[in-house]
Design a protein around this motif. Structure first.
Motif, PDB file in Angstrom:
ATOM      1  N   GLN A  67       0.861  -1.194   0.000  1.00 43.71           N
ATOM      2  CA  GLN A  67       0.000   0.000   0.000  1.00 43.71           C
ATOM      3  C   GLN A  67       0.893   1.239   0.000  1.00 43.71           C
ATOM      4  N   PHE A  68       0.423   2.283  -0.697  1.00 45.15           N
ATOM      5  CA  PHE A  68       1.202   3.510  -0.812  1.00 45.15           C
ATOM      6  C   PHE A  68       0.339   4.724  -0.449  1.00 45.15           C
ATOM      7  N   GLN A  69       0.998   5.718   0.090  1.00 39.20           N
ATOM      8  CA  GLN A  69       0.375   7.027   0.300  1.00 39.20           C
ATOM      9  C   GLN A  69       1.418   8.107   0.007  1.00 39.20           C
ATOM     10  N   VAL A  70       0.947   9.311  -0.337  1.00 41.25           N
ATOM     11  CA  VAL A  70       1.835  10.396  -0.741  1.00 41.25           C
ATOM     12  C   VAL A  70       1.522  11.628   0.113  1.00 41.25           C
ATOM     13  N   ARG A  71       2.575  12.336   0.487  1.00 45.02           N
ATOM     14  CA  ARG A  71       2.444  13.607   1.222  1.00 45.02           C
ATOM     15  C   ARG A  71       3.109  14.711   0.405  1.00 45.02           C
ATOM     16  N   ALA A  72       2.454  15.866   0.362  1.00 50.60           N
ATOM     17  CA  ALA A  72       2.962  17.019  -0.397  1.00 50.60           C
ATOM     18  C   ALA A  72       3.675  17.985   0.540  1.00 50.60           C
ATOM     19  N   GLN A  73       4.668  18.661  -0.003  1.00 51.56           N
ATOM     20  CA  GLN A  73       5.447  19.618   0.777  1.00 51.56           C
ATOM     21  C   GLN A  73       5.425  20.987   0.091  1.00 51.56           C
ATOM     22  N   ASN A  74       5.174  22.029   0.908  1.00 47.05           N
ATOM     23  CA  ASN A  74       5.318  23.407   0.432  1.00 47.05           C
ATOM     24  C   ASN A  74       6.082  24.209   1.474  1.00 47.05           C
ATOM     25  N   MET A  75       6.073  25.518   1.350  1.00 51.17           N
ATOM     26  CA  MET A  75       6.834  26.364   2.250  1.00 51.17           C
ATOM     27  C   MET A  75       6.382  26.201   3.703  1.00 51.17           C
ATOM     28  N   ALA A  76       5.074  25.925   3.894  1.00 51.90           N
ATOM     29  CA  ALA A  76       4.540  25.830   5.255  1.00 51.90           C
ATOM     30  C   ALA A  76       4.815  24.485   5.914  1.00 51.90           C
TER      31      ALA A  76
END
Length: 1497
Positions: A803-812
């Motif tokens: 199973q896979f999941q993804v997390r996004a990254q920005n300045m915050a």
């Protein structure tokens, strides 16, 4: 065993346990018997036990090594077997232990038997204790035993008292709570039991209530269970939930009365983070009543709303409850600021089963706040909240304050109520001076003002109410500009005694017991009431003081009234305040007190029997405000929130009492104009200001408010630009599998729907294995963020599920993980068709179109991908609604979808094709709403003045880090030589360096961090040709004109044609053309080209019939050309020709005597009305003749003396007084006693038509002025204006009759309207208030002034337009001085009027013959009646046989001499005297002998 240092602590701990549990345990002792085994366990727990803690935290009991044969039952020993304390006997056990034994003996019913059993047990246990022998006793042990015996005796006394109360054989007594239920705080899902013990005989009936609603345990047996055993009662609440948080009341009732006790239970919800509030959504639970779990969804919810006062606003949501159970509707509740709303004339609520609507009729600032919709079901509830702002209505008076708000009534009595309100957010152009309070009796529409002078304090006591009548109140604010609109009226309040109101509202909390008590009333008729008690000053401001007291205990059976008396500090003089106002309430407000002075007060009570003694006086109370203004709030801090809102926080005011709240103001930087963010004060120190302009710069400030007024504004915040704040992005879309092999898998996902206002810097992929349906822990696959939405997961194991999941990254920061993918098996694909495309997204979303873009699948199948198919589906159509967008496979990786319905949501999916067939569709994209966002711009193609072609795109939603990205055919531009990108602020320009066919295609510009702001422009071959032509025109421009050809008419009727060139060179040449014929300078035409200004002119001396046609200027400047023309034909030409002839005639007229300014009028500062005219070109021989109504004014007429001429100015003084010379000479010799009345400056006699004619050999001219009707009224209006402006400031003069306010004007006429106002209200004239005019003095007489006459006066003088006001403030020291002078003059006049004097009846000389009788009577006046004395030769006469002196009716004083002799001759005087003065009436009596000889003494 415990160490020796811990022994005293153990003993004290044991003692505290005994004291806290004895009261509970003693109530169940009579129904219990203890076994030796239970006692042994109890003893071991209190005396000879030590404990150790195991690794798991469990307590293990270690027994003492003391042998069993040494049974020291009640003595505690240390390791050396020394006595260290006394062990509590068994009957002092804990409450829980005793209650357990008592419950096992429920079959024992008679309490008497239980008591005997307990007494036997006590005796048995005491005997056992007494048999214990002590080998060694220390003094310390002896003292301790003595203390224990005293304690034991006290406890036995308490037990006996308890048994007496519980004994049913005693006399009846009312219920009494021996043990009251205690409040508890529990977690959800727990079971709670509330206990109480109640004494009373007969045995009380017990009832349990929840929030004053009786609990029916039989009807809700699954929720509640009640028990009652041996006067112990309990309520069990099972499976507690949040809605069980309430006040629980137990009521005990018997024939002797009723008693209640309340316990509060709080149910808490366990969750990580912040605790749930009362309006937070609750997880849905199973409903056993209907056998389902209700799920609630709130859609189409209302957002932040703005309204204005007087409007009607509706907000609502669509409520979906699943499943739909027949005949079941959820409960819909609306809240404002967490307070439930009820239907009223201002609030209407409706729920149709799907749509919940709240309608606010006639919005007011009280309606502003946070509105919450709460939907309650059997499984829980859901909420939605948004703020509603109410702006002020348009002002009726410019600069006036806005209306106050939240008017409430408090402390209502028979004739008195306290009205409070909140100050408005906007004070207007000047600070608020005070407030006016109006009242209206319910059932009428007449509003009466309660206070004469404005009050500054936001709290006012209203008196003089009629008992039994209901009233509503409203408030108006006042500043220098005027009075605000009234506030919303308060709720009706009834003027009634509070005790009577409480009696009417009272409701019995227990059923009728059948007992009626009779009491005999005392005979109190005719009894003078006692003095009131507890007199206090409840409120004290500089405007009023409020007193409160308790009525007397002895006051009879009739109504009583109160008299209030005041005394100035330092004096003993008590003055009654309410001589004419009956006071029925034990409250009273005193006004008209001097600010800064100290007073004391007392109250008397009276009825028909008389007035009672005064109460005790209050201490000295200084008149002045007791409540200070709030201190300045802390610095305001502005934080970005959304693109239209900003969050403002500030520090609370440190020094403030009775804080009402805070107002927040905002201002656009540089405007210096402040606007309120909230019109209803908020008490928190954080507020979200909505309705701001995106991209605008603002500063904020805060001010606090209480009843005393506003604080100073806080320090302004730092400048903040209204933009969406940066936050962590939303999670990416669900992970899908794009390709699979033996040891790797290619994953794809969608970008986050919300980027949080910043660029997505990368993604992190997590994985976990799945075995047998059980998932393991998450692990990171990449420690460095990846920038694409695909990832190749390598080093995987074949045939293993992941199973896979993804997390996004920005300045915050990093977002939460996406939804986990399905369990994917790592194995090599062998399918022939291609995999699913990925990275699908949309751009350029509009009402009817959008563009769908994607990436090719990573798995091609057996052959390369050669096309794509796009499917579309309306979100409401379901799975059967899918249909294809393109019939032929698309070879490009984008498609523009047209023909959409505005406002409809769509979903999209994509399939790839190769030679083997069409693959599976990708993950569905959507729903996408087809709607053009407000403020959307399109790409604009521009050609500048130099012929440069460029594309321009603007964005008004720029965020931090936003960038413009240009693409061609939705691909990155690889050849930078074709375009030059220039970006400035929110505008980007793409410049074509060398436009050609290579630039054909679709250009797209998108802006990052803006939620999809984008636009495109397709450059076709035809469009490129048009742009190139436009570029050529710009490279070779036409000569521009600042203005097209125009025509001016000059003196002598000359005509000027002209134009002005905007841009030209020195080589510019002009050609003048008329009807295709070239014109040159000659007799008829004059031409000119001013190259310094660019003005081209052509002059003609006159216009003739042959000049009708077209006039043209042709310009040539190198390659550039310019032309401008003016067509003069037809009616337009003939009209111009007439004007030219008229101007020439006017020039001819001015060659002789003429009027430079025609006849008009002027009013001088001395109010002289003059007819004036200015003449020119005058010679001595010029004749000037005046006419009135066509009649010439001759030299011998009086009007001729009014005519003057000086420096070319003709003047006719209409109001000038003229007297004949002979009459004037007579008056000089014999001046009249009074001057003749002045002639009016102007009157109806002067009306008429005035005419002046000029004539000489060179020509003639005339001027006329009509001084009738409108002309006469215009003159009078100007005269009124001059008179009004000449008025002096109002002065004050005191006389014996009152106070006079007066002002002088230069002149007065009867037609001038003058009015007087008092406190902004027009005054009604009466005998006491008289106004008039004496000469040039305008006056207002206030006869017999009182305190009510204080205040601001204004004199309104008509000035021909709106009127002019002169104001005078008759208050303060001015009033004191004027009133004091009036009283002095009045006293002097009274003294003069009432002094004793002789008013007549006495002659100056009396001549009488000797022997005659003399009788003289003098008329006397005086008040009070004067004393009368007769004098002769300065000696007082006494009534005797010779002189008969009488004084009758207090008016007539007489003297009678029966027979006069010569001795009676002399000087007599009648002397009268009273307290106002003395006066003497003198006369002379002369007695002569009969022979005619006078005898003188």
């Amino acid at each position: 065993m415990m160490s020796g240092s811990s022994r005293p602590q153990k003993h004290l701990q044991h003692k505290r346990t005994y004291e806290s549990s004895h009261h509970l345990s003693s109530s169940t002792l009579e129904s219990s018997s203890f076994s030796q085994q239970s006692y042994s366990a109890h003893r071991s727990s209190h005396g000879l036990r030590s404990s150790v803690q195991t690794e798991k935290g469990q307590e293990v009991i270690q027994l003492s090594p003391l042998p069993t044969r040494a049974k020291r039952t009640y003595l505690a020993m240390d390791a050396d077997r020394e006595l260290i304390g006394y062990v509590v006997p068994l009957f002092r056990g804990s409450h829980e232990f005793v209650r357990g034994l008592a419950e096992s003996q429920e079959d024992v019913k008679e309490e008497g038997v239980n008591y005997v059993a307990m007494r036997s047990l006590f005796t048995r246990e005491t005997s056992a204790a007494m048999e214990v022998k002590v080998e060694k006793k220390t003094r310390k042990m002896h003292v301790r035993e003595s203390a224990d015996r005293l304690t034991f005796g006290k406890k036995m006394q308490e037990k006996a008292e308890f048994r007496r109360k519980m004994n049913s054989d005693n006399l009846t007594h009312p219920p009494e709570f021996i043990v009251k239920p205690r409040g508890q705080t529990v977690w959800e899902g727990k079971t709670v039991k509330l206990h109480c013990t109640v004494a009373g005989w007969p045995k009380p009936r017990i009832a349990w209530y929840k929030n004053n609603v009786v609990i029916d345990a039989k009807a809700h047996s699954d929720k509640y269970t009640t028990e009652s055993n041996y006067n112990m009662h309990s309520l069990e609440i099972k499976n507690c939930e949040f809605l069980d948080t309430a006040n629980y009341r137990v009521s005990a009732l018997n024939v002797k009365g009723e008693q209640s006790s309340v316990a509060t239970m709080v149910v808490k919800r366990f969750q990580e983070g912040e605790e749930a509030g009362p309006l937070d959504a609750k997880p849905h639970g199973f409903c056993p009543e209907h056998g389902v779990t209700f799920e609630t969804a709130i859609i189409d919810s209302f957002e932040v709303a703005f309204g204005s006062e007087g409007q009607t606003m509706s907000i609502g949501c669509t409520v979906i409850v699943y499943p739909n159970v027949k005949k079941y509707q959820p409960e819909v509740v609306w809240y404002r600021d967490a307070v439930a709303l009820k239907p009223s004339k201002w609030v209407r609520m409706h729920f149709s089963g799907e749509r919940a609507t709240l309608t606010l009729a006639h919005l007011n600032k009280e309606d502003e706040g946070l509105y919450t919709l709460r939907v309650n079901t059997k499984s829980g509830f859901e909420t939605h909240s948004a703020y509603v702002f109410v702006r002020d209505a348009d002002l009726e008076v410019e600069g006036a304050p806005v209306a106050p708000l939240d008017v409430r009534c408090h402390d209502a009595n028979k004739d008195y109520v306290v009205v409070t309100w909140k100050q408005p957010a906007v004070e207007g152009s000047s600070p608020i001076l005070g407030y006016f309070i109006d009242r209206c009796e319910v059932g009428t529409h007449h509003w009466a003002q309660c206070n004469d002078a404005p009050v500054k304090y936001a709290r006012f006591p209203v008196t003089r109410l009629v008992e039994g009548h209901s009233y509503t109140f409203r408030v108006r604010a006042l500043n220098q500009a005027g009075v605000s609109r009234p506030s919303r009226s308060s709720e009706p309040v009834l003027a009634m005694d509070p005790s009577e109101r409480a009696r009417l509202r009272a409701d019995t909390s227990a059923p009728f017991t059948g007992m009626i008590k009779f009491t005999e009333e005392d005979s109190t008729v005719g009894v003078v009431p006692d003095a009131p008690s507890d007199l206090v000053v409840t409120e004290a401001t500089k405007s009023y003081v409020v007193l409160g007291w308790k009525p007397p205990a002895q006051r009879g059976h009739e109504g009583v009234m109160y008299y209030i008396e005041k005394c100035i500090s330092g004096s003993d003089c008590w003055q009654r305040v309410n001589t004419g106002i009956p006071v029925k309430s034990p409250r009273f407000a005193l006004f008209d007190l001097a600010e800064g002075k100290a007073y004391s007060f007392r109250v008397r009570c009276c009825n028909s029997a008389g007035v009672g003694e005064p109460s005790e006086a209050t201490g000295n109370v200084t008149v002045g405000d007791k409540l200070d203004l709030p201190s300045t709030p802390g610095v305001a801090v502005a934080i970005r929130n959304t693109d239209t809102s900003v969050v403002v926080t500030w520090g609370a005011s440190l020094e403030v009492k009775r804080l009402v709240g805070y107002y927040i103001d905002c201002s656009v930087v540089g405007s210096n104009v402040w606007a309120p963010c909230n019109n209803k004060p908020v008490k928190k120190t954080r507020f979200t200001c909505h309705g701001l302009i995106t991209g605008q710069s603002y500063v904020f400030r805060v001010k606090a408010v209480n009843a005393a007024g506003y604080s100073k504004c806080s320090t302004e915040s730092e400048v903040v630009v209204v933009k969406a704040g940066i936050a962590i992005s939303s999670p990416p879309g669900k992970v899908s599998l794009l390709e699979s092999a033996k040891d790797y898998m290619v994953l794809g996902w969608k970008e986050p729907t919300a980027t949080g206002g910043a660029d997505i810097r990368g993604y992190f992929v997590d994985y976990r294995t799945v075995k047998g349906g059980l998932a393991g822990q998450w692990h990171e696959m990449n420690h460095k963020a990846i920038t694409t939405t695909t990832y190749k997961a390598e080093d995987l194991k074949e045939n293993v599920f992941y199973q896979f999941q993804v997390r996004a990254q920005n300045m915050a920061g990093v977002s939460v993980g996406s939804l986990p993918s399905a369990a994917l098996e790592c194995k090599e694909w062998t399918i022939t068709v291609p995999g699913a495309p990925h990275g699908i997204y949309v751009l350029e979303v509009r009402d009817t179109s959008l563009v769908v873009l994607w990436e090719a699948p990573t798995y091609d199948g057996r052959s390369p991908v050669n096309g794509f198919y796009l499917d579309i589906n309306e979100s409401s159509a379901g799975e059967k609604g899918w249909k294809g967008v393109n019939e032929k496979a698309a070879t490009k990786k984008f498609i523009k979808v047209s023909g959409l319905k505005a406002g409809t949501s769509y979903a999209f999916r994509l399939r790839a094709q190769n030679l083997a067939g069409v693959g599976k569709p990708c993950a569905v994209l959507g729903p996408i709403l087809a709607q053009t966002r407000p403020g959307t711009h399109e790409i604009v193609v521009d050609v500048d003045d130099d012929g440069v072609i460029s594309m321009i795109f603007e964005c008004s939603e720029m965020a931090e880090g936003s960038e413009f990205v240009w693409t061609k055919n939705y691909k990155a531009i690889t050849d930078p030589s074709r375009l030059t990108i220039v970006t400035e602020g929110g505008k980007s320009r793409a410049i074509f360096n060398n436009p050609s066919l290579e630039d054909l295609g679709t250009f797209c510009c998108m802006v990052t961090n803006t939620n999809g702001v984008s636009s495109s422009y397709t450059l076709t071959e035809e469009g490129l040709k048009r742009l190139l032509d436009l570029s050529h025109e710009h490279k070779f421009p036409i000569i521009p004109f600042k203005s097209e050809m125009a025509m001016d008419l000059l003196e002598k009727g000359r005509v000027r044609f002209w134009t002005q060139v905007e841009k030209f060179t020195s080589a510019c040449q002009v050609e003048y053309v008329f009807n295709d014929a070239i014109i040159t300078t000659g007799e008829k035409y004059t031409v000119n080209f001013d190259r310094t200004t660019g003005i081209i002119e052509m002059f003609m001396d006159s216009l003739e019939v042959t000049d009708e046609g077209t006039f043209t200027f042709n310009l040539v400047d190198g390659k550039a050309k310019g032309q401008t023309s003016l067509v003069m034909i037809g009616e337009e030409f003939r009209e111009l020709q007439k004007k030219s002839e008229f101007e020439r005639a006017e020039w001819v007229r001015r060659q002789g005597p003429h009027f430079v300014e025609y006849l008009g009028f002027k009013v001088t500062p001395e109010c002289n009305v003059l007819l004036t005219a200015t003449i020119g070109n005058i010679k001595p021989e010029t004749e000037i003749t005046w006419f009135k109504d066509n009649i010439e004014i001759e030299e011998d007429d009086e009007d001729s003396k009014k005519i003057e001429i000086k420096d070319g100015q003709l003047t006719f003084n209409i109001g000038k007084c003229v007297f004949k010379k002979d009459k004037e000479s007579v008056e000089k010799l014999n001046p009249p006693a009074e001057a003749p009345p002045a002639r009016p400056k102007i009157s109806k006699k002067d009306a008429g038509v005035y005419e002046v004619k000029l004539k000489d050999t060179r020509g003639k001219d005339m001027s006329l002025y009509n001084l009738t009707d409108a002309g006469y009224q215009a003159v009078m209006n100007e005269l009124f204006r001059v008179i009004a402006n000449s008025s002096t400031e109002i002065s004050v003069l005191s006389t014996e009759h009152g106070i006079i306010l007066y002002s002088f004007v230069t002149y007065h006429t009867e037609e001038l309207r003058v009015g007087w106002l008092h406190k902004e209200a027009k005054m009604a004239h009466s005998d006491r208030l008289v106004c008039g005019v004496t000469g040039e003095q305008l006056w207002l007489k206030i006869n017999e002034p009182t305190e009510k006459d204080k205040g601001k006066y204004a004199m309104d003088i008509f000035d021909g337009k709106d009127g002019l006001k002169r104001s005078f403030d008759l208050s303060g020291q001015v009033w004191e001085d004027a009133f004091e002078e009036f009283q002095r003059l009045k006293a002097a006049a009274i003294a003069e009027r009432n002094r004793a004097r002789v008013v007549g009846g006495l002659p100056d000389v009396v001549t009488i013959q000797e022997g005659k009788s003399l009788n003289l009577t003098g008329n006397v006046w005086g008040e009070p009646q004067p004393e009368v004395t007769w004098m002769k030769n300065d000696r007082e006469l006494v009534s005797d046989n010779r002189y008969a002196l009488k004084f009758e009716h207090g008016k007539f004083a007489s003297i009678t001499i029966a027979t006069v002799t010569t001795a009676d001759s002399g000087k007599y005087a009648l002397l009268v005297k009273n307290k106002y003065g003395t006066e003497a009436g003198e006369f002379t009596v002369s007695v002569y002998s009969p022979d005619g000889e006078e005898k003188k003494e």
